[in-house]
Enzyme design. Structure first.
Site, PDB file in Angstrom:
ATOM      1  N   GLY A  92       0.831  -1.192   0.000  1.00 53.75           N
ATOM      2  CA  GLY A  92       0.000   0.000   0.000  1.00 53.75           C
ATOM      3  C   GLY A  92       0.862   1.237   0.000  1.00 53.75           C
ATOM      4  O   GLY A  92       2.086   1.179   0.087  1.00 53.75           O
ATOM      5  N   VAL A  97       4.585   0.943   1.629  1.00 57.88           N
ATOM      6  CA  VAL A  97       4.822  -0.228   2.475  1.00 57.88           C
ATOM      7  C   VAL A  97       4.978  -1.455   1.583  1.00 57.88           C
ATOM      8  O   VAL A  97       4.164  -1.682   0.671  1.00 57.88           O
ATOM      9  CB  VAL A  97       3.660  -0.439   3.474  1.00 57.88           C
ATOM     10  N   GLY A 126       0.778   5.567   1.276  1.00 57.59           N
ATOM     11  CA  GLY A 126       0.125   6.664   1.966  1.00 57.59           C
ATOM     12  C   GLY A 126       0.931   7.928   1.836  1.00 57.59           C
ATOM     13  O   GLY A 126       1.886   8.006   1.067  1.00 57.59           O
ATOM     14  N   GLY A 127       0.536   8.956   2.603  1.00 57.81           N
ATOM     15  CA  GLY A 127       1.210  10.235   2.511  1.00 57.81           C
ATOM     16  C   GLY A 127       2.658  10.201   2.968  1.00 57.81           C
ATOM     17  O   GLY A 127       3.463  11.021   2.555  1.00 57.81           O
ATOM     18  N   PHE A 128       3.019   9.244   3.859  1.00 60.17           N
ATOM     19  CA  PHE A 128       4.369   9.182   4.378  1.00 60.17           C
ATOM     20  C   PHE A 128       5.273   8.293   3.537  1.00 60.17           C
ATOM     21  O   PHE A 128       6.477   8.291   3.716  1.00 60.17           O
ATOM     22  CB  PHE A 128       4.365   8.652   5.820  1.00 60.17           C
ATOM     23  N   GLY A 129       4.741   7.494   2.643  1.00 61.69           N
ATOM     24  CA  GLY A 129       5.567   6.614   1.832  1.00 61.69           C
ATOM     25  C   GLY A 129       4.846   5.327   1.482  1.00 61.69           C
ATOM     26  O   GLY A 129       3.626   5.221   1.588  1.00 61.69           O
ATOM     27  N   ASP A 161      -4.292   9.533  16.369  1.00 65.98           N
ATOM     28  CA  ASP A 161      -4.732   9.268  14.987  1.00 65.98           C
ATOM     29  C   ASP A 161      -5.308   7.864  14.891  1.00 65.98           C
ATOM     30  O   ASP A 161      -5.029   7.132  13.945  1.00 65.98           O
ATOM     31  CB  ASP A 161      -3.569   9.445  14.013  1.00 65.98           C
TER      32      ASP A 161
END
Length: 691
Positions: A368, A375, A370-373, A486
């Protein structure tokens, strides 16, 4: 408690760790302006698209094309559309006129990723950074040469010293002058300027920009419109900006742009009443190209060698102290204590091992993004399956958030918390390695009409109970006292037997002693799960997590996302929908269809009751997690009647939003009186640091 001095082997590992930390910090300081900043986002209230739909495919095409087009364009601008109605997607991306093409392409790429995460499956989304902004929609907004009311206002919370009217007048003069220059003298429709003011605030810096496909007249009209709104929203503020889809401006009391200014205006001779920005008519003094003395360049030329020398001397002294004084406590670039360094040191993994485990981060192993990188799934030499979180270089999760996640997760041990296997900080990579969760996150199953059938009543009860036990450990049983901040469906992972594990502690805040409530200047998290006192005032406590847990209970029972739209004419959020059916006695009607007739109605009602108690408006009325666990396990404990839940998400399709750069404030419109969605990622002042 006594701490043993590190042996020779430990010291040999500590020095590379400090050096790698130093290099990573230096790298983050050198990243292009705004590339690593958290975005401000606005999510339109339109229909959502589904996974693997035609709309998503069209959006993916634009996400691939626009970054390349913007970086190749001399104007750092791109717009376009993909597909046909009703699945057509329209998008526009604009980079700030003083950044390079590479930084522009990277910023737009990140913008597409963040928009799809922050406004998940929303057909209309916009994200704004310092370096670029992006909007995509199922509506053809690119056909218009105006902002159409789609604008956000960002303001510095600090006020200037009196006289305020003189300061406002000086800002208006500067912005109008740069607007004229941007419209008539720049192919990028971009200009910067500076203006002398007084001894207290010696210089005001300004920036204006339009999309380059606008004519000079269209650009000037667009800028004149938003500059005229400045007195209403930004009067007396030390800095502020209004960002529309077609034009934007910014001013501040420090130089926030690259290179020298396009214009230099002299200081006003005397304070004067602020004129209407639309009526300001000035003749800017333009410094001839090639003859200007770039003060920024001079400062850099003087300061840079000094800074480099100081850094070199510091590193030499650090190495010397490491060798000559091994028994003394040392401090790495992360500023953590000795025990924390040793715990991180024991988790260090070699990058070659992780490359081999993930087949060099092959696309086939991607789990997957996301905004941070991204996986990736991997397998270590001992056949242990892992999930490798590869933080992107432009990720909003920098050294501080990485430090949080390392120090916190390494110390937390509970069966309902994800386990950190290791970390790698080599070759400019920032890699976090976790135990692999074969069933991924709850949202990938719960909100899929077919996959959700896998979650029978027993599994859902097990998930609710596990999350509750994990939160109680964080809030009350752990020595560290953690507030997650979060908690949401995508941050709860499921192992092979559907045991839930809370993950992603990058936003957690470490508490000590009896401290149970705090106020932050940096509101971070996900709307739909954020408690009203945290979203609106920055107040957070363990009761903030209790609110998020209550939302999760209701999502697990109904199979509906808290950000979904269920009845456009009436209830538009999960809490109001559940409350509506609760008060009418028809709560069974909104339970997940796969549970109807297959789950005990009395237990379902009890769990809904607990969920509603957790989402009370007043934090005092919400139970602690230890009390929640007693409620869940007891069959005889009486439950008090819930009050009406908190509702705080505005219902609007407009982006006209005001944000404070100190704390979020109530939403206001720029020009049409309609409110907009407040961004949870609006502020970037307070650093999150364990203490």
């Amino acid at each position: 408690m006594a701490t043993a001095a590190p042996g020779p082997g430990s010291r040999s590992r500590l020095l590379p760790l400090a050096l790698s930390s130093f290099l990573l910090l230096l790298l983050l300081l050198l990243i292009a302006p705004g590339a690593a900043a958290q975005p401000w986002q606005s999510c339109g209230n339109t229909d959502n698209y589904s996974a693997n739909s035609t709309y998503q495919s069209n959006l993916a095409s634009l996400a691939k094309a626009l970054p390349a087009n913007a970086s190749r364009s001399a104007t750092l601008f791109a717009e376009g559309s993909a597909g046909a109605l009703p699945d057509a997607v329209y998008a526009l991306a604009l980079c700030r006129g003083d950044i390079n093409a590479t930084a522009c392409g990277a910023c737009v790429t990140t913008a597409f990723q963040d928009a799809q995460q922050l406004c998940a499956y929303n057909k209309d989304a916009a994200v704004f950074y310092d370096a670029c902004y992006l909007r995509f929609s199922n509506k053809d907004f690119i056909a218009s040469a105006t902002n159409n009311g789609d604008a956000i206002v960002l303001m510095n919370s600090q006020n200037v010293s009196p006289p305020v009217r003189a300061f406002d007048a000086a800002v208006a003069v500067l912005l109008n002058a740069t607007a004229d220059y941007a419209a008539a003298n720049s192919s990028r429709r971009f200009a910067t300027g500076e203006e002398g003011f007084d001894a207290t605030d010696p210089t005001i810096y300004g920036l204006t920009q339009c999309t380059p496909n606008m004519s000079p007249a269209e650009c000037r009209t667009c800028l004149r419109s938003i500059i005229s709104d400045m007195p209403q929203y930004l009067s007396g503020r030390r800095g502020g900006r209004i960002i529309g889809m077609r034009c934007n401006f910014r001013y501040d009391l420090y130089s926030f742009f690259s290179g020298g200014p396009s214009l230099r205006l002299p200081a006003p001779s005397a304070p004067a009443p602020a004129p209407s920005p639309a009526q300001v008519n000035v003749t800017p003094t333009v410094t001839p190209t090639g003859r200007s003395r770039n003060r920024t360049g001079i400062v850099i030329a003087i300061v840079l060698p000094i800074v480099a020398g100081v850094l070199a001397i510091t590193m030499v002294c650090l190495c010397f102290l490491w060798r000559r004084r091994p028994a003394r406590d040392q401090t790495s670039s992360y500023s953590v204590n000795q025990s924390e360094i040793e715990s991180i040191d024991s988790l260090l993994l070699d990058i070659s091992m992780l490359r081999a485990a993930t087949d060099n981060f092959a696309e086939s192993n991607r789990l997957g993004e996301g905004g941070f990188g991204t996986v990736y799934k991997g397998v270590l030499p001992d056949n242990q399956e892992i999930a490798v979180k590869r933080l992107s270089q432009s990720s909003g999760q920098g050294i501080q958030e990485l430090k949080n996640e390392l120090v916190l997760v390494a110390k937390l041990q509970h069966k309902n918390l994800v386990r950190l296997v290791g970390v790698c900080l080599q070759e400019y990579e920032k890699l976090l390695v976790y135990e692999y969760m074969p069933n991924k996150s709850i949202d990938t199953i719960l909100f899929d009409s077919e996959k959700s059938k896998e979650l029978d009543w027993g599994k859902r009860v097990k998930i609710i109970d596990g999350i509750a036990r994990g939160l109680q450990y964080l809030h009350e049983d752990s020595q560290l006292k953690i507030i997650h901040r979060d908690l949401k469906a995508s941050n709860v992972l499921l192992n092979s037997d559907y045991t839930p594990k809370i993950s992603d502690f990058g936003l957690a805040r470490l508490f000590g002693g009896d401290q149970s409530r705090e106020v932050t200047n940096r509101v971070v998290g996900t709307y739909g799960y954020m408690s009203p006192e945290y979203a609106m005032r920055g107040h957070y406590s363990i009761k903030s997590d209790v609110f998020s847990f209550g939302v999760l209970i209701l999502e697990i029972l109904t199979g509906r996302s808290s950000s979904g739209s269920f009845n456009i004419e009436q209830s538009v959020d999960l809490l109001s929908l559940v409350w509506e059916h609760w008060t009418m006695g028809t709560i069974v009607e909104i339970m997940d269809p796969s549970l109807r007739g297959k789950a005990p109605a009395e237990q379902m009602l009890k769990n809904v009751h607990i969920g509603l108690l957790c989402v009370q408006d007043n934090p005092v009325d919400r139970p602690k997690m230890s009390t929640v666990n007693i409620m869940l396990s007891s069959g005889t404990m009486p439950l008090q009647s819930p009050l009406k839940p908190a509702f705080f998400i505005p219902k609007s399709g407009y982006y006209s939003t005001v944000h404070s750069e100190s704390y979020p404030i109530a939403s206001r419109s720029v020009d049409n009186g309609k409110p907009g969605a407040i961004s949870p990622n609006e502020v970037s002042i307070t650093e999150l640091e364990p203490r």
